[in-house]
Design a protein around this motif. Structure first.
Motif, PDB file in Angstrom:
ATOM      1  N   GLN A   1      -2.775  -2.401   6.475  1.00 46.37           N
ATOM      2  CA  GLN A   1      -1.776  -1.504   7.050  1.00 46.37           C
ATOM      3  C   GLN A   1      -1.955  -1.410   8.557  1.00 46.37           C
ATOM      4  OE1 GLN A   1       0.837   0.046   5.884  1.00 46.37           O
ATOM      5  NE2 GLN A   1       0.600  -0.575   3.750  1.00 46.37           N
TER       6      GLN A   1
ATOM      7  N   GLY B   1       1.102  -1.076  10.708  1.00 49.36           N
ATOM      8  CA  GLY B   1       1.981   0.069  10.478  1.00 49.36           C
ATOM      9  C   GLY B   1       3.407  -0.275  10.080  1.00 49.36           C
TER      10      GLY B   1
ATOM     11  N   GLU C   1       4.848   2.408   8.264  1.00 48.32           N
ATOM     12  CA  GLU C   1       4.601   3.683   8.916  1.00 48.32           C
ATOM     13  C   GLU C   1       5.561   3.909  10.084  1.00 48.32           C
ATOM     14  OE1 GLU C   1       0.607   5.761  10.864  1.00 48.32           O
ATOM     15  OE2 GLU C   1       0.489   3.802   9.905  1.00 48.32           O
TER      16      GLU C   1
END
Lengths: 356, 228
Positions: A126, A129, A132
């Protein structure tokens, strides 16, 4: 009795080219495609322009589809999957499923043209991102914008002032298990960078890379062009993470040739995601009983001189189902797979004829 | 050894100087794009002895990195010997040519670092430009060439003695020189006038320019040549 049909699994560039070649050689082909329409990944992922010639992908795909549809020997089943195989080379019986309905068709040879899927940047890592930050995209996300002739920062709707590509996301990475180079992402990122500069000339565009792999003519058609004519900045060094600072994303990496750390604010970050075996490729390996090679693509043990013959007689492979491929390699393989399949059928037909 | 200081400058000033370099008519032929392969550094004699990299200079310009460019145009360009060994770039760049442009811009734009870098060359320029002939060892200002090592100080101090140890007369001093005929000198003076070399010297060293101009005017007037 041997079947005179080549069953082609997948209706993308590889499958369409193979079908066209079989048809043009006077053979019969049946193209099976799980999506509701032909075109494959360029259509599914909204590719804007092909690499390296910037030709609109939709136009090229339409041409490939039209060529196949014009051939009387070629038929197409969309929204259809192959769910079982029986029989041997020259005399396969394959179960096709479309919704609830199933049907068994005969085929003398099979060409697997099930392609690749884009690496999911949320898998295993992750650090960039992707799920995100709205303004972190993948190559194909940007393609979808470019197809509409625009480049906008998703969170603001404005044109970006700074944009960077991060290469080798999901490729050349032992940690995530994808040790291969996906071959095309350097060229595609450079192509997209040029398109971004054309649409938003004031935008500063960076490409963070490990090596630029711009083989053959892509070197001057894309790499030099991006750098010299469009002032795209190629920075050798891979970004370690993307963070958010105020309104901007910040990429952190090392500028290795200058020997200094980089922390640069970006409006948009584009992840150059690599190629993985598609679900269809993995599924067809199981359904047809065709072994995979060590990276998880369809094995062609005669490589490099025979790129299309799998370990199962009568079953061939074309395109990115066998590993990362550009379009040139894909259509070249498709032609060879078609030739081998038609040759097999004709040999089977001639030996099956009663003597005298 | 003194290290020239890169003076703080506004982003506008850096951009202005950078703009002058890019606008030079030769720039398009000297700078294409950089692979960062290092072939120029590998070939560069200066890079073997100094913290000097024609690659970084080219790269900083390609990347439009104004801060790094500013450092280079003030300091690093003066570490180049302009031998053009670097003219073997696979992309067809000429880092040495780029450095030529950067030096010229540094001088004509009046960067103080350029004046400092050229200070040691005052007597050399005077000798070559006024007499049209070569540099001689007795004109050295040893303190301006610290990188030549400690021996040069000693040799300079006792040059007469060293000279007497040499059997032939070398004529190799500031007061003696091979004679250059007037026709050649007139041509040289006109070249320096017409190509802007004198203007460039004026930007760096007004005093030197005045002396040179006087010397040149006198000879040119003798030949009824007037230069504006």
């Amino acid at each position: 009795m041997p079947s005179d049909t080549v069953l082609i699994i997948g209706g993308g560039p590889a499958g369409l080219t193979a079908a066209r070649a079989v048809g043009e050689l006077g053979g019969r082909a049946l193209v099976v495609e799980t999506r509701e329409r032909l075109g494959g990944m360029p259509d599914e992922a909204n590719y804007a322009a092909l690499t390296p010639d910037f030709r609109p992908a939709s136009e090229a795909v339409a041409e490939m589809v039209a060529a196949v549809e014009a051939l009387p020997g070629v038929s197409v089943r969309t929204s259809t999957r192959v769910t079982a195989r029986e029989g041997e080379a020259g005399d396969f019986r394959l179960t096709l499923a479309s919704g609830e309905a199933t049907e068994v068709v005969e085929a003398g040879a099979v060409i697997i043209a099930t392609g690749f899927q884009h690496f999911d940047p949320g898998r295993e890592t992750q650090m960039y991102g992707y799920y995100e930050y709205e303004d972190v995209l993948t190559l194909q996300d940007l393609e979808a914008q470019l197809k509409e002739h625009r480049v906008v920062v998703p969170s603001t709707g404005k044109a970006p002032e700074t944009l960077c590509f991060i290469q080798c996301v999901g490729s050349r990475d032992r940690r995530i298990g994808n040790t291969w180079c996906s071959k095309v992402c350097c060229g595609i990122a450079s192509k997209e960078a040029i398109e971004v500069k054309r649409l938003a000339p004031q935008c500063k565009v960076f490409i963070f890379y490990i090596d630029m792999r711009m083989y053959g003519f892509w070197e001057d058609q894309l790499y030099w062009k991006a750098q010299e004519e469009h002032h795209v900045q190629f920075i050798r060094g891979i970004v370690t993470e993307v963070i958010r600072r105020g309104e901007k994303l910040v990429v952190k990496g090392e500028d290795t040739t200058m020997g200094r750390p980089v922390e640069a604010p970006m409006d948009m970050v584009v992840l150059s995601v690599g190629m993985e075996p598609s679900r269809g490729t993995v599924e067809m390996s199981k359904v047809l009983g065709v072994p995979l090679e060590s990276h998880g693509f369809i094995a062609a043990p005669g490589n490099p001189l025979d790129t299309v013959t799998t370990e199962v007689p009568g079953i061939f492979v074309a395109g990115a189902a066998a590993g990362p491929k550009d379009l040139e390699d894909t259509v070249g393989m498709a032609g060879l797979a078609a030739a081998r399949a038609v040759a097999l059928l004709r040999t089977a037909a001639s030996t099956a004829q009663p003597v005298g | 050894m003194t290290v020239p200081v890169v003076r703080e400058a506004t982003p506008e000033r850096k951009a202005e100087i950078f703009g002058k370099v890019v606008a030079d008519v030769r720039f398009q032929d000297y700078v294409h794009g950089c692979y960062e392969c290092g072939i120029c550094v590998a070939a560069c004699p200066s890079a073997r002895f100094y913290d000097f990299s024609p690659r970084k200079i080219t790269q900083a310009v390609c990347r439009e990195d104004l801060d790094l460019f500013w450092e280079h145009v003030n300091v690093d360009v003066w570490n180049c010997s302009q031998c053009f060994s670097c003219d073997r770039c696979p992309r067809g760049n000429s880092p040495g040519g780029l450095i030529t442009i950067m030096r010229e811009v540094a001088v004509t734009a009046g960067l103080r670092s350029a004046k400092e870098a050229l200070e040691g060359g005052e007597r050399v320029v005077y000798k070559i430009m006024s007499t049209g002939t070569q540099v001689s060892p007795d004109m050295l200002q040893p303190e301006a060439f610290p990188d030549w090592g400690p021996d040069v100080q000693d040799v300079s101090r006792n040059l007469d003695l060293w000279r007497r140890a040499l059997p032939p007369e070398t004529l190799h001093t500031t007061t003696t020189a091979w004679e250059i005929d007037d026709k050649t000198l007139v041509e040289l003076y006109l070249i320096w006038h017409m190509t802007g070399v004198l203007d460039m010297i004026k930007a760096v060293d007004e005093g030197l320019h005045m002396i040179l101009n006087d010397v040149m005017e006198e000879l040119l007037e003798d030949h009824d040549i007037v230069v504006s």
